[in-house]
Design a protein around this motif. Structure first.
Motif, mmCIF file in Angstrom:
data_model
loop_
_atom_site.group_PDB
_atom_site.id
_atom_site.type_symbol
_atom_site.label_atom_id
_atom_site.label_comp_id
_atom_site.label_asym_id
_atom_site.label_seq_id
_atom_site.Cartn_x
_atom_site.Cartn_y
_atom_site.Cartn_z
ATOM 1 N N LEU A 194 16.533 10.383 -2.097
ATOM 2 C CA LEU A 194 15.194 10.874 -1.774
ATOM 3 C C LEU A 194 15.299 12.272 -1.184
ATOM 4 C CD1 LEU A 194 13.773 7.659 -0.039
ATOM 5 C CD2 LEU A 194 13.223 8.482 -2.355
ATOM 6 N N VAL A 250 10.512 13.827 1.532
ATOM 7 C CA VAL A 250 9.410 12.870 1.360
ATOM 8 C C VAL A 250 8.442 12.964 2.536
ATOM 9 C CG1 VAL A 250 8.831 10.404 1.296
ATOM 10 C CG2 VAL A 250 10.754 11.285 -0.048
ATOM 11 N N LEU A 280 14.090 3.929 0.945
ATOM 12 C CA LEU A 280 13.002 4.330 1.836
ATOM 13 C C LEU A 280 12.696 3.227 2.841
ATOM 14 C CD1 LEU A 280 10.779 6.265 2.678
ATOM 15 C CD2 LEU A 280 9.361 5.370 0.807
ATOM 16 N N GLN A 288 15.175 3.229 5.608
ATOM 17 C CA GLN A 288 14.925 4.344 6.523
ATOM 18 C C GLN A 288 13.791 4.021 7.484
ATOM 19 O OE1 GLN A 288 16.571 7.335 6.809
ATOM 20 N NE2 GLN A 288 18.060 6.669 5.285
#
Length: 300
Positions: free
Chosen positions: A56, A59, A82, A85
């Motif tokens: 990623l 973002v 994601l 995270q």
């Protein structure tokens, strides 16, 4: 139970937010009224990956109070990365995540521990402890994080099982449950402490349509009854259409678009169209690019 209802509750229902291009200038908000409030979850400039490979890149997005926010994308697009995270399970390569006003980072152990008491996580396959009965799995967070007496813990756990239509299987072991039961038991454990934010990984994966529909109804009921903010990672288009206020599509290393599903269906982005129309996205390579791809990292 404390009522955490936001004055802007349901303001995002029926909104029309146009699909945003890659790296939007500002994340879409459910409505003008909720846009003025502090987001429950805010991600800014997030880059993440593994073993030197970025999955990623840069973002940005917000999730608002009492919103059901769906994250969609093709396999390998970075949805699970994601989610890790957002839960503070992996260190970001760059950027910041703020959840419930607190910075999310694996190195900040005490702050992360306090934060996790206010969130719930329902895993794709339930993630129940196989050596414990269903009711013991549900009770576990209350036993670890509260000083409630045994009788109160048992009553609260049964209430959650009743909510999930599982009260009759409280003494079963996880191996004795069907896939749908495992999902609902995992959800019961995730919400046993009435979290402010619920994260749910692939709610409908592996379920038949009737069971998936029942789980969607449970998710909607949780939002209505407990004023939860819910973030789901899903491949199920029908489920997202039914329960999500907004959808974020990730692909090719970043955010492709954020908006209502209706607005995303009108997008001209080929990646988005192929995802929502469930068709293969063709990648055309010229001859030189094809040879270069096959011979990369090969010593002559």
């Amino acid at each position: 139970m404390t009522d955490r209802c936001c004055p802007c509750k349901h303001a995002n229902r029926g909104e029309h937010v146009p699909a945003l291009p890659v790296k939007p200038d500002a994340p879409a908000a459910p409505s003008s009224s909720s846009a003025d409030t502090r987001p429950v979850l805010s991600v800014r400039g997030l880059s993440a990956g593994y073993a030197g490979r970025r999955v990623l890149e840069d973002v940005d997005f917000d999730v608002h109070e009492n919103e059901i926010f769906a994250i969609m994308g093709a396999s390998g697009s970075g949805k699970t990365t994601l989610l890790r995270q957002m839960l503070g399970l992996s260190r970001p390569l760059a950027g910041e995540i703020e959840l419930l006003g607190e910075r999310v980072h694996p190195d900040e152990r005490e702050a992360l521990f306090r934060l996790r008491r206010q969130i719930g996580v329902a895993f794709q396959h339930g993630a129940l402890i196989n050596s414990m009965s269903v009711i013991e799995n549900i009770e576990l967070p209350l036993r670890q994080h509260t000083r409630l007496d045994r009788a109160t813990i048992r009553i609260m756990s049964r209430m959650k099982l009743e909510m999930m239509n599982l009260l009759g299987v409280e003494d079963y072991m996880p191996a004795e449950l069907s896939g749908g039961m495992l999902k609902r038991a995992g959800l019961a454990r995730a919400v046993i402490m009435d979290p402010r934010v619920l994260f749910f990984d692939e709610p409908s994966a592996g379920l038949d349509p009737a069971t998936a529909d029942e789980l969607d109804s449970l998710i909607l009921g949780l939002r209505e009854a407990h004023n939860m903010t819910i973030v789901i990672v899903t491949h199920a288009l029908e489920s997202a259409a039914r329960i999500a206020d907004r959808v974020m599509i990730v692909g090719d290393g970043g955010v492709r678009a954020i908006g209502t599903l209706d607005s995303l269906r009108a997008s001209r982005d080929e990646y988005i169209r192929s995802l929502l129309e469930r068709r293969t996205r063709r990648r055309e390579l010229d001859g030189e690019a094809y040879i270069e791809r096959l011979t990369a990292d090969i010593d002559e």
